[in-house]
Design a protein around this motif. Sequence first.
Motif, PDB file in Angstrom:
ATOM      1  N   ALA A  49     -29.217  16.203  15.929  1.00 28.44           N
ATOM      2  CA  ALA A  49     -28.906  17.178  14.874  1.00 28.44           C
ATOM      3  C   ALA A  49     -28.552  16.398  13.617  1.00 28.44           C
ATOM      4  CB  ALA A  49     -27.740  18.073  15.291  1.00 28.44           C
ATOM      5  N   ASP A  50     -28.627  17.052  12.469  1.00 26.74           N
ATOM      6  CA  ASP A  50     -28.271  16.369  11.230  1.00 26.74           C
ATOM      7  C   ASP A  50     -26.855  15.809  11.339  1.00 26.74           C
ATOM      8  OD1 ASP A  50     -30.703  17.279  10.332  1.00 26.74           O
ATOM      9  OD2 ASP A  50     -29.878  18.633   8.819  1.00 26.74           O
ATOM     10  N   PRO A  51     -26.640  14.540  10.934  1.00 29.68           N
ATOM     11  CA  PRO A  51     -25.289  13.965  10.941  1.00 29.68           C
ATOM     12  C   PRO A  51     -24.365  14.774  10.027  1.00 29.68           C
ATOM     13  CG  PRO A  51     -26.938  12.253  10.690  1.00 29.68           C
ATOM     14  CD  PRO A  51     -27.647  13.570  10.527  1.00 29.68           C
ATOM     15  N   GLU A  52     -23.077  14.747  10.363  1.00 27.90           N
ATOM     16  CA  GLU A  52     -22.072  15.479   9.576  1.00 27.90           C
ATOM     17  C   GLU A  52     -20.946  14.547   9.179  1.00 27.90           C
ATOM     18  OE1 GLU A  52     -20.726  18.754  11.929  1.00 27.90           O
ATOM     19  OE2 GLU A  52     -22.638  19.820  11.782  1.00 27.90           O
ATOM     20  N   VAL A  53     -20.407  14.788   7.991  1.00 26.67           N
ATOM     21  CA  VAL A  53     -19.269  14.005   7.529  1.00 26.67           C
ATOM     22  C   VAL A  53     -17.991  14.764   7.861  1.00 26.67           C
ATOM     23  CG1 VAL A  53     -19.283  14.953   5.183  1.00 26.67           C
ATOM     24  CG2 VAL A  53     -18.312  12.684   5.603  1.00 26.67           C
ATOM     25  N   LYS A  54     -16.973  14.030   8.298  1.00 30.66           N
ATOM     26  CA  LYS A  54     -15.677  14.623   8.603  1.00 30.66           C
ATOM     27  C   LYS A  54     -14.629  13.926   7.744  1.00 30.66           C
ATOM     28  CE  LYS A  54     -12.397  15.438  12.322  1.00 30.66           C
ATOM     29  NZ  LYS A  54     -12.111  15.274  13.763  1.00 30.66           N
ATOM     30  N   SER A  85     -26.288   9.202   6.175  1.00 33.22           N
ATOM     31  CA  SER A  85     -26.276  10.453   5.401  1.00 33.22           C
ATOM     32  C   SER A  85     -27.678  10.973   5.103  1.00 33.22           C
ATOM     33  CB  SER A  85     -25.487  10.276   4.101  1.00 33.22           C
ATOM     34  OG  SER A  85     -26.192   9.424   3.210  1.00 33.22           O
ATOM     35  N   GLY A  86     -28.692  10.099   5.144  1.00 34.36           N
ATOM     36  CA  GLY A  86     -30.064  10.517   4.881  1.00 34.36           C
ATOM     37  C   GLY A  86     -30.852  10.877   6.126  1.00 34.36           C
ATOM     38  N   TRP A  87     -30.255  10.717   7.302  1.00 36.14           N
ATOM     39  CA  TRP A  87     -30.957  11.027   8.537  1.00 36.14           C
ATOM     40  C   TRP A  87     -31.028  12.523   8.770  1.00 36.14           C
ATOM     41  CZ3 TRP A  87     -28.432   7.182  12.526  1.00 36.14           C
ATOM     42  CH2 TRP A  87     -28.821   5.886  12.202  1.00 36.14           C
ATOM     43  N   ARG A  88     -32.013  12.941   9.553  1.00 36.62           N
ATOM     44  CA  ARG A  88     -32.189  14.337   9.928  1.00 36.62           C
ATOM     45  C   ARG A  88     -32.492  14.424  11.418  1.00 36.62           C
ATOM     46  NH1 ARG A  88     -29.607  14.677   6.304  1.00 36.62           N
ATOM     47  NH2 ARG A  88     -30.170  15.172   4.175  1.00 36.62           N
ATOM     48  N   ALA A  89     -32.302  15.598  11.976  1.00 42.18           N
ATOM     49  CA  ALA A  89     -32.611  15.826  13.389  1.00 42.18           C
ATOM     50  C   ALA A  89     -34.053  15.411  13.661  1.00 42.18           C
ATOM     51  CB  ALA A  89     -32.408  17.295  13.739  1.00 42.18           C
ATOM     52  N   GLY A  90     -34.254  14.705  14.760  1.00 45.31           N
ATOM     53  CA  GLY A  90     -35.584  14.264  15.156  1.00 45.31           C
ATOM     54  C   GLY A  90     -35.938  12.863  14.715  1.00 45.31           C
ATOM     55  N   ASP A  91     -35.179  12.293  13.767  1.00 47.88           N
ATOM     56  CA  ASP A  91     -35.443  10.920  13.339  1.00 47.88           C
ATOM     57  C   ASP A  91     -35.239   9.964  14.506  1.00 47.88           C
ATOM     58  OD1 ASP A  91     -35.906  11.813  10.768  1.00 47.88           O
ATOM     59  OD2 ASP A  91     -34.029  11.030   9.935  1.00 47.88           O
ATOM     60  N   ARG A  92     -36.103   8.955  14.583  1.00 48.82           N
ATOM     61  CA  ARG A  92     -35.962   7.885  15.578  1.00 48.82           C
ATOM     62  C   ARG A  92     -35.228   6.745  14.893  1.00 48.82           C
ATOM     63  NH1 ARG A  92     -37.816   9.796  20.575  1.00 48.82           N
ATOM     64  NH2 ARG A  92     -39.410  11.316  20.101  1.00 48.82           N
ATOM     65  N   VAL A  93     -34.125   6.312  15.491  1.00 50.93           N
ATOM     66  CA  VAL A  93     -33.279   5.319  14.850  1.00 50.93           C
ATOM     67  C   VAL A  93     -32.906   4.223  15.842  1.00 50.93           C
ATOM     68  CG1 VAL A  93     -32.345   7.002  13.223  1.00 50.93           C
ATOM     69  CG2 VAL A  93     -31.134   6.551  15.362  1.00 50.93           C
ATOM     70  N   GLU A  94     -32.413   3.132  15.301  1.00 49.34           N
ATOM     71  CA  GLU A  94     -31.894   2.023  16.091  1.00 49.34           C
ATOM     72  C   GLU A  94     -30.464   1.785  15.624  1.00 49.34           C
ATOM     73  OE1 GLU A  94     -32.790  -2.676  16.032  1.00 49.34           O
ATOM     74  OE2 GLU A  94     -34.537  -1.368  16.307  1.00 49.34           O
ATOM     75  N   VAL A  95     -29.520   1.731  16.547  1.00 47.56           N
ATOM     76  CA  VAL A  95     -28.125   1.492  16.186  1.00 47.56           C
ATOM     77  C   VAL A  95     -27.567   0.346  17.017  1.00 47.56           C
ATOM     78  CG1 VAL A  95     -27.741   3.914  15.572  1.00 47.56           C
ATOM     79  CG2 VAL A  95     -27.085   3.113  17.818  1.00 47.56           C
ATOM     80  N   SER A  96     -26.612  -0.356  16.421  1.00 45.43           N
ATOM     81  CA  SER A  96     -25.827  -1.372  17.126  1.00 45.43           C
ATOM     82  C   SER A  96     -24.375  -1.052  16.883  1.00 45.43           C
ATOM     83  CB  SER A  96     -26.129  -2.769  16.588  1.00 45.43           C
ATOM     84  OG  SER A  96     -27.458  -3.118  16.852  1.00 45.43           O
ATOM     85  N   GLY A  97     -23.550  -1.326  17.870  1.00 39.90           N
ATOM     86  CA  GLY A  97     -22.132  -1.062  17.696  1.00 39.90           C
ATOM     87  C   GLY A  97     -21.366  -1.334  18.970  1.00 39.90           C
ATOM     88  N   SER A  98     -20.156  -0.837  19.004  1.00 44.30           N
ATOM     89  CA  SER A  98     -19.251  -1.043  20.130  1.00 44.30           C
ATOM     90  C   SER A  98     -18.913   0.286  20.774  1.00 44.30           C
ATOM     91  CB  SER A  98     -17.955  -1.695  19.653  1.00 44.30           C
ATOM     92  OG  SER A  98     -18.222  -2.937  19.038  1.00 44.30           O
TER      93      SER A  98
END
Length: 98
Positions: free
Chosen positions: A4-9, A53-66
């Motif tokens: 789903a579209d990312p949201e800011v909190k 902030s520019g991503w949308r639902a359905g985008d294919r992404v690569e993330v790194s983190g903990s």
Amino acid sequence: RVSADPEVKELPSGDSVWLFRLVVRRPEGSASRQTVDTLECSAWSPRVQRSVSGWRAGDRVEVSGSVRRRFFRAGGGAQSRVEVEVSSVRLRRRGVAS
């Protein structure tokens, strides 16, 4: 895949965090009948937040983190949540616009 579209909190401290959920396909031949996993993710750094902030639902992404387990009080008791605290991101492919 971004589900789903990312949201800011906005936090009481005045800081902001971007939240999003990824759906990750399990490798074929996995012992489980489950074919995907969902991962809750949080983006704290301004550089990562600009990308997310520019991503949308359905985008294919690569993330790194903990992987982090956060504890908090809610509903009169202690609860926890596991999430990926993202340190770097990359858009791999835009999702199909609906």
